[in-house]
Scaffold this motif. Sequence first.
Motif, PDB file in Angstrom:
ATOM      1  N   ASN A   1       5.763  24.548  10.084  1.00 48.73           N
ATOM      2  CA  ASN A   1       5.199  25.522   9.130  1.00 48.73           C
ATOM      3  C   ASN A   1       4.428  24.809   8.025  1.00 48.73           C
ATOM      4  O   ASN A   1       3.329  25.204   7.656  1.00 48.73           O
ATOM      5  CB  ASN A   1       6.314  26.358   8.487  1.00 48.73           C
ATOM      6  N   GLN A   2       5.020  23.747   7.493  1.00 50.90           N
ATOM      7  CA  GLN A   2       4.357  23.008   6.410  1.00 50.90           C
ATOM      8  C   GLN A   2       3.091  22.342   6.918  1.00 50.90           C
ATOM      9  O   GLN A   2       2.037  22.420   6.282  1.00 50.90           O
ATOM     10  CB  GLN A   2       5.276  21.924   5.864  1.00 50.90           C
TER      11      GLN A   2
ATOM     12  N   ASP B   1      12.399  29.218   2.714  1.00 48.74           N
ATOM     13  CA  ASP B   1      12.561  28.095   3.626  1.00 48.74           C
ATOM     14  C   ASP B   1      13.932  27.456   3.486  1.00 48.74           C
ATOM     15  O   ASP B   1      14.052  26.268   3.187  1.00 48.74           O
ATOM     16  CB  ASP B   1      11.455  27.068   3.407  1.00 48.74           C
TER      17      ASP B   1
ATOM     18  N   LEU C   1      10.520  24.386  10.533  1.00 47.67           N
ATOM     19  CA  LEU C   1      10.161  24.390   9.108  1.00 47.67           C
ATOM     20  C   LEU C   1       9.096  23.326   8.827  1.00 47.67           C
ATOM     21  O   LEU C   1       8.183  23.532   8.029  1.00 47.67           O
ATOM     22  CB  LEU C   1      11.403  24.142   8.242  1.00 47.67           C
TER      23      LEU C   1
ATOM     24  N   PRO D   1       3.897  27.454   4.845  1.00 49.08           N
ATOM     25  CA  PRO D   1       5.342  27.444   4.614  1.00 49.08           C
ATOM     26  C   PRO D   1       5.829  28.886   4.418  1.00 49.08           C
ATOM     27  O   PRO D   1       5.113  29.710   3.870  1.00 49.08           O
ATOM     28  CB  PRO D   1       5.512  26.654   3.312  1.00 49.08           C
ATOM     29  N   GLN D   2       6.994  29.187   4.907  1.00 45.32           N
ATOM     30  CA  GLN D   2       7.523  30.542   4.755  1.00 45.32           C
ATOM     31  C   GLN D   2       8.104  30.711   3.358  1.00 45.32           C
ATOM     32  O   GLN D   2       8.443  29.730   2.701  1.00 45.32           O
ATOM     33  CB  GLN D   2       8.613  30.776   5.812  1.00 45.32           C
TER      34      GLN D   2
ATOM     35  N   PRO E   1      12.101  22.587   2.100  1.00 35.75           N
ATOM     36  CA  PRO E   1      12.827  23.474   3.013  1.00 35.75           C
ATOM     37  C   PRO E   1      14.057  22.750   3.546  1.00 35.75           C
ATOM     38  O   PRO E   1      14.027  21.527   3.694  1.00 35.75           O
ATOM     39  CB  PRO E   1      11.824  23.716   4.141  1.00 35.75           C
TER      40      PRO E   1
END
Lengths: 328, 328
Positions: free
Chosen positions: B309-310, B319, B306, B315-316, B161
């Motif tokens: 998130n991981q 990213d 970010l 995760p999106q 990301p």
Amino acid sequence: MSNKGKKSANIKDVAALAGVSVATVSRYLNGELGRMSSKTAKTVQEAIEKLNYVPNSVARQMKTRSSKMIAVVVSNVDDYFSTELFKGISAILESRGYIGVLFDVDSDEQRERKLLRTIGSQMFDGLIMQPANGPQTIIEALRRPLPIVTVDREVDHSSWPQVIVNNYEIARSVSRHFRQLGYTHAIVLTSEIKKARTRQERYRGITAEFNHVDAIEISELAHNHQATYRRLVQLIQATAEKTLIFCLKERWLLEFVPQLVFDQLIDNQKVTATGFADTDYAHQLEPRLKLISQNPYLMGGSAAELMLNQLQDHPQPADRIVIPAKFK
Amino acid sequence: MSNKGKKSANIKDVAALAGVSVATVSRYLNGELGRMSSKTAKTVQEAIEKLNYVPNSVARQMKTRSSKMIAVVVSNVDDYFSTELFKGISAILESRGYIGVLFDVDSDEQRERKLLRTIGSQMFDGLIMQPANGPQTIIEALRRPLPIVTVDREVDHSSWPQVIVNNYEIARSVSRHFRQLGYTHAIVLTSEIKKARTRQERYRGITAEFNHVDAIEISELAHNHQATYRRLVQLIQATAEKTLIFCLKERWLLEFVPQLVFDQLIDNQKVTATGFADTDYAHQLEPRLKLISQNPYLMGGSAAELMLNQLQDHPQPADRIVIPAKFK
């Protein structure tokens, strides 16, 4: 990408998957890439990634109790002084196989305690700090014995080696210099004086030479630039005396002096300015000002030397170094 | 003060020596000092020091594989951009129980590899970096899989990301703004262009609008201020065209523009200046200049999101965050 719950692979698994010897994997882990083909290196690397293998240096740390990392806690990474301090520390530490890692107090004493709790619970070999809190608070926050060196802010009755500047003496001799040039009024631009021993010493040096002193204390966390500037201009214009603007911190000098110059309030005759400043910008201001340089890089290097003495079990007798500031 | 060879005490030993329960010691270690008398706290602390006890959070790390520390690698701590980036990262990480630890590349790619080797062998939960080297070099230096987020310098075909600025677009639209004001000649003040993707993008944006462009590339490691300044003045005086001085880095703007103003070479008519700059000093320069602000604090905060998130295993999809720079 997290490892939750997974049983971790060991170096033998990596060697097996890569189809090489354990010695080769170990060479790879030690960065001796010259001793294998790039193809082999790539195979090993892929095996490490596939198995999600973590080198067992942490297990090694458990035995040797050494991470080769020194925590460096500075008051604010936005200050050139703090970052130069860190660069000096890093240069010396790295010449001896250690690495300096930087923690930012962000001008917040509570935050310093929080950072110290983390440092105390991690595998750092030592701590070099520009302290915001007193020794007792620092010891309690760390919760474990750790080699410590303090720098910049003097700590009274400290059992820790420290590197400081001759703040009182230099502030006083510089004040005398301007008094002898006929300046009788001093305006001190500073962060909250009572919050740092450094500022107290400098202020003491100035008031020892000037009778007419105005102090403008500015909050580092939040301040109104225009209001402060107006106050400054009022104080300058309120008197017929020759006025010296004395900035105890470079940040305030860079924030206010150029505007005073532009508004033609600083002519180096009726009004002049000086202060503690180490960046090139400050020394290139026009009209040229005589400023006080502290050499934070050297201070950091000296602090690192004191730390290395402790880590190598031979602390020196007089572990207190005073680095004289220069007026030029 | 080192622990070489000593068998380490455990929490029971501390409780026994302090004459309190293990639960009390554990509360002390968790910082729940509100739940015991300060006298008890002091006793526990003394026992810990006497026994040279190290909390076994490292053993805990071996199990949970979490130190709650995120390594943050920036290109140079002397740049306000880098330190603001770190402050933004720290603020978000700390709101979720993580701590950002800063490593300084000091504008030296080799040094970045060295730092990455250390980070890879230590218990960091993740890595946020302003990369100097390419992805392959970074992976090889780390020698282990680690959640990674890159920021500021765009990485092509990256599996990580990233948070970037619209460098090309903003440099181009700002160039167009000045071209429409009649400026036809641009002098670009920059660090070595080929060394950072960011600079290449900005330079591309400028050359897309100006035909007559002179680039002055300055080394961050060592440069001669006066020689560079003379070159700058020559280029300004060599043409009758209206000239825009475009600084790709705030450091160069602060180092050269004030001197040009003092020498009356910048009048915002025949010659003006702009550039990427985020500090107050730059925005207070007189005469006022329109500058490009990137909001490094927001970029850092986004990078931290970010990373979180991981770390939380979700995760999106997209990213890659582009934070548009502002021209004001």
